[in-house]
Design an enzyme around this catalytic site. Structure first.
Site, PDB file in Angstrom:
ATOM      1  CB  SER A   1      -0.841  -0.030   1.195  1.00 48.86           C
ATOM      2  OG  SER A   1      -1.558   1.248   1.371  1.00 48.86           O
TER       3      SER A   1
ATOM      4  CE1 TYR B   1      -4.748  -2.057   4.790  1.00 48.01           C
ATOM      5  CE2 TYR B   1      -3.646  -0.015   4.289  1.00 48.01           C
ATOM      6  CZ  TYR B   1      -4.371  -1.042   3.672  1.00 48.01           C
ATOM      7  OH  TYR B   1      -4.550  -1.169   2.521  1.00 48.01           O
TER       8      TYR B   1
END
Length: 280
Positions: free
Chosen positions: A154, A167
């Protein structure tokens, strides 16, 4: 002739979103597919995950492309179940050439609010789940004489985003995993890379939890184009290009590049498909 004729790929989180797009895009280029998804909700995830019906749709779309598929409902956190499916798929389809570790979840909490369970669940899916699939695939890739492992990370591995420390930590951890495996597996002609998307137009982005974070007080109507426009305005601020998000197929095309001979000497690379979010 497809770019992946005669090759076999395993993809996690394949029921919808990016995972479905990866399965279809690789099948379009000739690959047979091994696919899995949990197909149920997780109690610490504040939005609905994919369903069995959605997974069936992915399977049907791959078959319509005249490709073979071995599929099962499997939790990426369960190494034994993941390895059993990879072994079965490789046995039935004739081997394994490509691993796409895609399955991922998120939730949004400030550091002082995040609980150990919420932290651990994201780490277990987004980091350990990537290792589980990669580890299960390695012996088959070695037997094949080479191959490609693509891990979906990401842009949050490159930039700081609030309310996402679990995350971001998991996605940054995927980079460390990739770099180590790229060094170890290079002598076997196995390439290992990460892809770093900005916000992707999927259920992970368009849900009430995301609205509560970026657009507090705004309700979400499922499937509403107006809601997508509202969310899009919020996400535009993340990117240097004037777009709110990218589509799953944009990531799938990057997967195709890294999985095919177009990227035959690309390994240890962090490929950004992020509309310039990391450089902003």
């Amino acid at each position: 002739m497809g770019l992946l004729d005669g090759r076999i790929a395993v993809i996690s989180g394949a029921a919808r979103g990016q995972g479905r797009a990866h399965a279809i895009r690789l099948a379009e280029e000739g690959a047979d597919i091994i696919a899995f998804d949990i197909c149920c909700d997780i109690d610490t995830v504040p939005y609905s995950l994919a369903t069995a019906d959605e997974f069936d749709d992915t399977i049907e779309q791959v078959r319509k492309l005249d490709r073979r598929i071995v599929a099962a409902q499997v939790d990426a956190r369960d190494y034994d179940a993941v390895a059993a499916l990879v072994d079965r798929g490789a046995r039935e389809l004739g081997g394994l050439d490509i691993v796409v570790a895609n399955a991922g979840i998120t939730s949004y909490y400030r550091s002082e609010e995040l609980t150990p369970k919420q932290w651990q669940t994201v780490i277990d899916v987004n980091l350990t789940g990537v290792w589980n699939l990669s580890r299960a695939g390695v012996p088959h890739l070695i037997d094949r004489g080479g191959g490609s492992i693509v891990m979906i990370s990401s842009s949050s591995a490159h930039v700081g985003l609030q309310n996402l420390n679990h995350y971001s930590a998991a996605k940054a951890g995927v980079v460390g995993l990739m770099q180590s495996m790229a060094v170890e597996l290079g002598p076997h002609m196995i390439r290992v890379n990460t892809i770093h998307p900005t916000t992707v137009r999927t259920g992970m982005a368009i849900n009430q939890a995301t609205f509560d974070l970026f657009l507090p007080g705004v309700g979400l109507s499922a499937g509403s184009a107006e809601d997508e426009d509202k969310a899009g305005e919020a996400f535009k601020s993340l990117n240097s290009m004037p777009i709110p998000w990218i589509d799953p197929v944009d990531i799938s095309n990057a997967v195709l590049y890294l999985a095919s001979d177009m990227g035959r000497y690309v390994s240890g690379t962090q490929l950004r498909v992020d509309a310039g979010s990391a450089v902003k």
